[in-house]
Scaffold this motif. Structure first.
Motif, PDB file in Angstrom:
ATOM      1  N   PRO A  44       0.822  -1.210   0.000  1.00 48.38           N
ATOM      2  CA  PRO A  44       0.000   0.000   0.000  1.00 48.38           C
ATOM      3  C   PRO A  44       0.855   1.259   0.000  1.00 48.38           C
ATOM      4  N   ILE A 103       0.238   3.474  -6.195  1.00 47.99           N
ATOM      5  CA  ILE A 103      -0.891   4.278  -6.667  1.00 47.99           C
ATOM      6  C   ILE A 103      -0.495   4.990  -7.959  1.00 47.99           C
ATOM      7  N   ILE A 123      -2.095   5.220   1.105  1.00 49.41           N
ATOM      8  CA  ILE A 123      -3.364   4.810   1.706  1.00 49.41           C
ATOM      9  C   ILE A 123      -4.400   5.922   1.559  1.00 49.41           C
ATOM     10  N   TRP A 180      -4.802   8.678  -0.599  1.00 48.17           N
ATOM     11  CA  TRP A 180      -4.283   9.414  -1.745  1.00 48.17           C
ATOM     12  C   TRP A 180      -5.350  10.279  -2.387  1.00 48.17           C
ATOM     13  N   SER A 181      -6.490  10.359  -1.771  1.00 52.51           N
ATOM     14  CA  SER A 181      -7.568  11.127  -2.384  1.00 52.51           C
ATOM     15  C   SER A 181      -7.197  12.600  -2.509  1.00 52.51           C
ATOM     16  N   TYR A 214      -4.663  13.295  -5.165  1.00 54.94           N
ATOM     17  CA  TYR A 214      -5.230  13.007  -6.477  1.00 54.94           C
ATOM     18  C   TYR A 214      -6.185  14.110  -6.917  1.00 54.94           C
ATOM     19  N   TRP A 259     -13.646   5.451   0.179  1.00 59.17           N
ATOM     20  CA  TRP A 259     -12.198   5.548   0.381  1.00 59.17           C
ATOM     21  C   TRP A 259     -11.636   6.560  -0.624  1.00 59.17           C
ATOM     22  N   ILE A 260     -11.708   6.222  -1.917  1.00 59.19           N
ATOM     23  CA  ILE A 260     -11.221   7.154  -2.940  1.00 59.19           C
ATOM     24  C   ILE A 260     -12.399   7.460  -3.851  1.00 59.19           C
ATOM     25  N   PRO A 261     -13.148   8.516  -3.555  1.00 62.55           N
ATOM     26  CA  PRO A 261     -14.380   8.746  -4.311  1.00 62.55           C
ATOM     27  C   PRO A 261     -14.141   8.939  -5.799  1.00 62.55           C
ATOM     28  N   VAL A 312      -4.804  -4.748  -3.082  1.00 60.30           N
ATOM     29  CA  VAL A 312      -3.860  -4.204  -2.102  1.00 60.30           C
ATOM     30  C   VAL A 312      -3.482  -5.280  -1.084  1.00 60.30           C
ATOM     31  N   VAL A 370       0.055  -7.025  -0.270  1.00 58.20           N
ATOM     32  CA  VAL A 370       0.628  -6.782   1.054  1.00 58.20           C
ATOM     33  C   VAL A 370       1.259  -8.052   1.606  1.00 58.20           C
TER      34      VAL A 370
END
Lengths: 551, 605
Positions: A446, A451, A534, A536-537, A540, B90-92, B159, B163
């Motif tokens: 991660p 990413i 983890i 990264w929003s 980004y 989490w990441i929209p 992920v 890991v």
């Protein structure tokens, strides 16, 4: 009309443009320039000589960073809040079209100046340069960064060339900073000679393009090109354009250390101090990628909105050419960088080849963006965002890697990988930090490096599904995937030496504990590598803002 | 909406999140440099306690009646479908979510993971080198494994999948046997190659997906819109999706499955170079998963890694890591790419049978005890592949609903049973190796006389691996072999024939190691009886090996409803979508009782 009066209007307009529009958007660069002058003045005046050049530089850069941040903020607010689904940040031309100020230049500039802060802190901790050289060193670094900021916002053939030279010439001197060391001088000479050659070729290419298209202003050149392509393009003109493009690509490839113009990179990195390696590998690369985007989009993509639809269609061939060229260079660069890194025994050389390989991944993103531009503006923007995100994480990954090399050099007096054997026994914290950085460079989750790769690969996949360049993009995808696998081996070898191998008998003391100033610096660089993997929003969103430049 | 607060109040949130992250959290605390110098012994106890707590927590979830349940956050056995789904953004910008959940397929595997982790932790006592680092990596590995089983978001899944790699690399490379460096890098390279291909498939599916095409019911079933939302909020969320101007891509595994099984699925209608997108994705994913299973010809990392790894890590590798491949095929490959699964059934079944036979012959040829056990894993996992593959079996024009379900149930059972028996076998080999420091089958003999308790437990575990009726290895093999009859007689004969080979190499090994007059090999005087710690590890494994052999319902209660539902969905997909209205064979009206009979018959034989 009276010609005198006409001149007056012109002067008046220029003055208004310069003072009212251009200079307020040019504050970070002005700060950098002022700091350079201040550093040199400090050196001459007896009392001010007592001032440490590093802190003066840091102060100046901090102000520049503040202005860059303010610019970013203003630009993002003025655009997104405006409403409407597809509102995009605006674009302003500065100094009569020489520079473009938009979200990409704002983002890259902030990245460069932010990197500079971390970089100056690193040099203060690692002790290169010494006090005597400080003023020269920081003046050169700041001057070079000024050139890089211009690279990121170049909008005119003249500024493209000027910016590249402004960024390069101080770098040549920086490479030779370790006076009296043969390797360092050799590196500087090699760099300068290569650089001069590449600059000459690039200048020739630029003049060919400008001559054929009758303008030096990139957007105007794109319009001319579209008009030419819409009609019948004479064979000779097409050839001139193609050769010109190839020559410009050669100059850009030199800055990117792309194959086959990468030969200077390992030698310079190995000969120069590790700190200089960090500067060249991060700042120089970020600026070169930004410039590549500027030139590729400047010539191939007049705009992604419906207003430019006709021109976009006309420029299909140009984009095909650009995307193919960049994709070819990217695939070669990535593969050669990763393969050549296998045999390296010196850590700085290994990182040099790793830098080359990463330039390849970054260029893959640019190639995908150019290929997508004609089909799906949204996807093209997200490809640029992927590249911008990559640059953002790359700052931390590579600076941390070089910082570790520099700090270990101070305590071990060696930069050979073999000398790191068994460091885990004495320095577990440092080895964990190195492990995180190297694994992030491989691109495993991660961590931030994953990413970045994920985003670039997703853009290439989009290019495979959407764009006209399907076979080319598929090859790129396969090459990128395989390269990730083969890069595993040499990064892990460093970790293997650090952990599996027994330490040499004479090493007893800890190199440096993690709870110390150098340790804190390394920690400060490594924490973002984990947290950006983890959460990264945030970055980004920022990168998407930068990617929206081509409105 | 307040997504963060809403997700905290989901009943499954804390149980699943804690099971998942307690190990990683403890690892992070152990890694803190400011921690005072803790004695190695205390670190071992901390590690064991962590795995025990995680095991108890997962037991609380999985077996509610033990704790006076079922209550909120606990699992209801015997029910199909996802339970305790946790959904948080989490990441929209990429629609990536923290989406967890368990069903009848993943819950038993989670329990197996936590159980084996606890036993492996107890088996880690003899590790003397760099104890703190070992435990940090071990606990990170546990989080990775559990994460793969509970993730319902493809990105999150990937992920966690990755890991696991790095801890495993170091656990083999630092604490392993003489050829550890070679084995560790080989393991890493193989798996990374597979996972890069998997990443490409994930991205292909993501960009081809569009949740707007799903109906309201499907959106709720796939948790694209949380079913916990009520009334107006739910309606607003659904309308927002359907009225969205541009495609909404998704990483949600359940939603991807709904899309893949819907008529006019974009995965089946787009094609590249003559093959549909779903075929490409299926193949890329399959390569990634079969490397993990592993299947001949990509199995060569396994004997090296298993032999060089320290005993507890071999237990984890064989007991849990191999199951990840089977789980991936079952959870991801088939439901998302059913068309490709149907047309490539021969590939999956063929790979399964080849590994089965090849692994058995290779095991027969080994001189190294641990290597023999490693090859037995290749052979046993072949059954899993065959069982999953016959899923898409068609005999003539008739869909063999029952044999699909039987095969998949058998494969699931085989995965769990193999988790118990292979971990046990590796542990038994490790016990001997700790004492005499060699594993040469030729130099053993007479262990029964020297260590009677150990030898009887070991023989029981080896018999379970052999597939003796009444022990856990039998049921899975028999169900898979039976189900494959309807697919291909040749494959069924091969798999039945393999049982004889299995008996040969295991009985021969038992004879060479445990029987015989006396031990003549090196370090004979070190053959001390089992310690209490070792007994505490071996005994539960033997108990479960017997228990699952006698009462297979213990597992089928969990597995069958979910598996049957999935198979039913795919059967009707084959009928309605793939063939556009053929007929499912006559036994379809009463599927559940029919299957129940089969399984119980299997158990009582």
């Amino acid at each position: 009309m009276n010609p005198d009066n006409n001149l007056g209007i012109l002067l008046d307009a220029t003055l208004r443009d310069t003072l009212g529009v251009s200079l307020p958007h040019f504050r970070p660069e002005l700060c950098l320039a002022a700091t350079v002058v201040l550093l040199l003045v400090c050196r001459m005046l007896p009392l001010l000589r007592l001032l440490d050049a590093g802190w003066v530089a840091l102060g100046g850069v901090a102000v520049a960073a503040w202005f860059s941040w303010a610019d970013c903020l203003r630009l993002s607010q003025s655009a997104w809040v405006g409403g409407g689904g597809d509102m995009l940040p605006g674009r302003i031309e500065l100094f009569g079209g020489l520079l473009a100020f938009d979200s990409l230049s704002a983002y890259v500039r902030l990245l460069l100046v932010g990197f500079l802060i971390l970089f100056i802190l690193l040099t203060k901790v690692s002790g290169i340069p010494d006090r005597e050289d400080g003023a020269d060193f920081y003046a050169l670094v700041l001057g070079s960064t000024l050139g890089m900021c211009l690279m990121a916002s170049a909008n005119h053939v003249l500024t493209v060339f000027m910016a590249v030279e402004m960024a390069s010439v101080p770098s040549y001197a920086l490479a030779g900073l370790l006076k009296g060391r043969k390797a360092s001088s050799e590196a500087a000479l090699k760099y300068a000679v290569y650089g001069a050659g590449a600059a000459g070729i690039m200048l020739y290419g630029l003049s060919l393009l400008a001559g054929v298209l009758g303008s030096c202003h990139l957007p105007t050149m794109a319009r001319q090109l579209a008009a030419l392509e819409a009609g019948m393009l004479p064979g000779g003109t097409a050839l001139a354009l193609a050769i010109g493009g190839l020559m410009v690509a050669a100059g850009l490839a030199f800055k990117l250390s792309a194959v086959p113009f990468h030969f200077w990179c390992p030698d310079v990195f190995a000969g120069a101090a590790a700190e200089i390696g960090a500067f060249l590998s991060v700042a120089s690369k970020a600026a070169a990628v930004a410039l590549l985007i500027r030139v590729a989009f400047g010539l191939g993509v007049p705009g992604l909105g419906p207003a430019h639809a006709l021109e976009m269609v006309a420029l299909g061939e140009t984009r095909h050419y650009i995307a193919g060229l960049v994709a070819l260079l990217a695939a070669l660069t990535c593969t050669l960088g990763n393969l050549a890194a296998y045999g390296q025994t010196n850590m700085k050389r290994l990182l040099a080849y790793s830098t080359i390989a990463h330039a390849g991944y970054l260029m893959m993103g640019v190639a995908a963006a150019v290929a997508l531009a004609g089909r799906d503006p949204q996807a093209a923007r997200s490809a640029i965002s992927a590249v911008c995100f990559y640059l953002g994480t790359y700052v931390f990954m590579n600076l941390a890697a070089f910082a570790i090399v520099a700090l270990l050099r101070n305590s071990l007096r060696s930069e050979e990988i073999a000398s790191y054997a068994g460091l885990i026994r004495t320095n577990p914290g440092l080895v964990v930090a190195t492990g995180i950085v190297l694994v992030s460079l491989i691109g495993l989750p991660p961590l931030a490096g994953f990413i970045s790769k994920f985003l670039v690969f997703s853009s290439i996949v989009q290019a495979v599904t959407l764009s006209a360049e399907r076979p080319m993009m598929l090859v790129l995808l396969v090459v990128g995937g395989l390269n990730t696998v083969i890069s595993l081996f040499y990064y892990l070898r460093v970790l293997k030496v650090m952990t599996f191998d027994p330490p040499p008998a004479e090493r007893t003391a800890e190199a440096f504990p993690l709870v110390s100033i150098p340790g804190a610096l390394v920690t400060a660089l490594v924490v973002p590598v984990v947290s950006l993997g983890i959460f990264w929003s945030g970055l980004y969103t920022f990168a998407r803002f930068a990617g929206a430049f081509a409105s | 909406m307040a997504p963060a607060a809403a997700s905290l109040s989901q009943p499954g949130f804390w149980p699943l999140t804690l099971v998942l992250f307690i190990p990683a959290l403890v690892a992070a605390v152990l890694a803190l440099p400011i921690l005072p110098r803790v004695r190695d012994e205390s670190i071992r106890w901390i590690g064991l306690a962590t795995t025990a707590v995680v095991f108890l927590l997962s037991l609380w979830m999985a077996v509610p009646w033990l704790f006076g349940g079922p209550g909120p956050g606990q699992f209801t056995p015997g029910a199909a479908g996802m339970q305790n789904v946790v959904k948080a953004p989490w990441i929209p910008s990429f629609n990536i979510e923290y989406l967890l959940g368990v069903d009848g397929i993943s819950m038993p595997l989670v329990l197996l993971t936590t159980f084996l982790s606890m036993l492996a932790a107890a088996a880690s006592w003899p590790i003397e080198k760099h104890v703190r680092a070992y435990w940090i990596l071990f606990l990170l590995l546990v989080t990775g494994m559990i994460g793969v089983f509970v993730s319902l978001d493809f990105f999150l899944f990937y992920v966690f999948w990755e890991v696991m790699l790095l801890p495993m690399y170091f656990l083999i490379g630092v604490w392993g046997g003489p050829r550890r460096e070679y084995a560790a890098i080989k393991f890493f390279l193989y798996t990374l190659l597979g996972s890069v291909l998997m990443l490409l498939a994930i991205l292909m599916l993501y960009f081809a997906s569009d949740v707007r095409a799903l109906s309201d019911d499907q959106l709720l079933a796939a948790h694209v819109v949380s079913p916990a939302l009520e009334g107006a909020e739910r309606a607003a969320a659904l309308t927002a999706i359907h009225s969205h101007a541009t495609p909404i891509h998704t990483f949600n595994i359940l939603a991807l499955a709904e899309i893949g099984q819907s008529p006019g699925s974009p995965f089946a209608s787009t094609s590249f170079w003559g093959m549909t997108l779903e075929t490409w994705a299926f193949l890329l994913l399959l390569i990634g998963f079969v490397i993990k299973v592993p299947v001949v010809p990509v199995h060569t990392w396994l004997p090296d890694a298993h032999v060089e790894a320290p005993t507890p890590i071999s237990m984890i590798l064989a007991g849990v890591l191999l199951k990840l491949g089977g789980y991936g095929i079952l959870r991801i490959c088939y439901p998302i790419c059913p068309g490709a699964g149907l047309s490539l059934a021969w590939l999956v079944c063929g790979l399964g049978v080849v590994s089965m036979v090849y692994g058995a012959f290779a095991a027969l040829a080994q001189k190294d005890f641990k290597r023999m056990v490693a090859y037995s894993s290749v052979s046993h996992m072949g059954y899993v592949m065959l069982g999953l593959g016959v899923w898409s079996a068609v005999a003539g024009q008739q869909y063999q609903w029952e044999s699909w379900a039987q095969g998949v149930n058998g494969a699931m059972f085989q995965m769990l049973a193999h988790g118990i028996s292979s971990a046990g076998m590796f542990f038994m080999v490790g016990v001997l190796y700790d004492r005499v420091h060699h594993r040469n089958l030729e130099e053993f003999g007479g262990i029964f006389n020297r260590m009677p308790l150990y030898a009887s437990l070991a023989v029981a575990i080896f018999f379970a691996g052999l597939g003796l009726p009444g022990l856990c290895g039998f049921i899975g093999e028999v169900l898979v072999t039976l189900s494959s009859w309807n697919y291909s007689g040749v494959l069924a004969v091969c798999s039945a024939f393999t049982v004889i080979l299995t008996a040969a190499y295991i009985l021969w090994a038992i004879q060479r190691v445990y029987l015989g007059a006396e031990y003549k090999g090196p370090h004979g005087d070190h053959l001390t009886p089992l310690s209490r710690r070792e007994l505490a590890i071996a005994a539960p494994l033997v108990v479960f090996a017997v228990l699952f052999g006698v009462l297979p319902q213990l597992i089928f209660n969990y597995v069958t409803p979910t598996v049957n539902r999935q198979v039913e969905d795919l059967a009707s997909w084959t009928r309605d979508v793939h063939d556009g209205g053929g007929t499912v064979v006559a036994s379809a009206p009463a599927p559940a009782p029919a299957l129940g009979d089969t399984t119980i018959a299997g158990g009582s034989r």
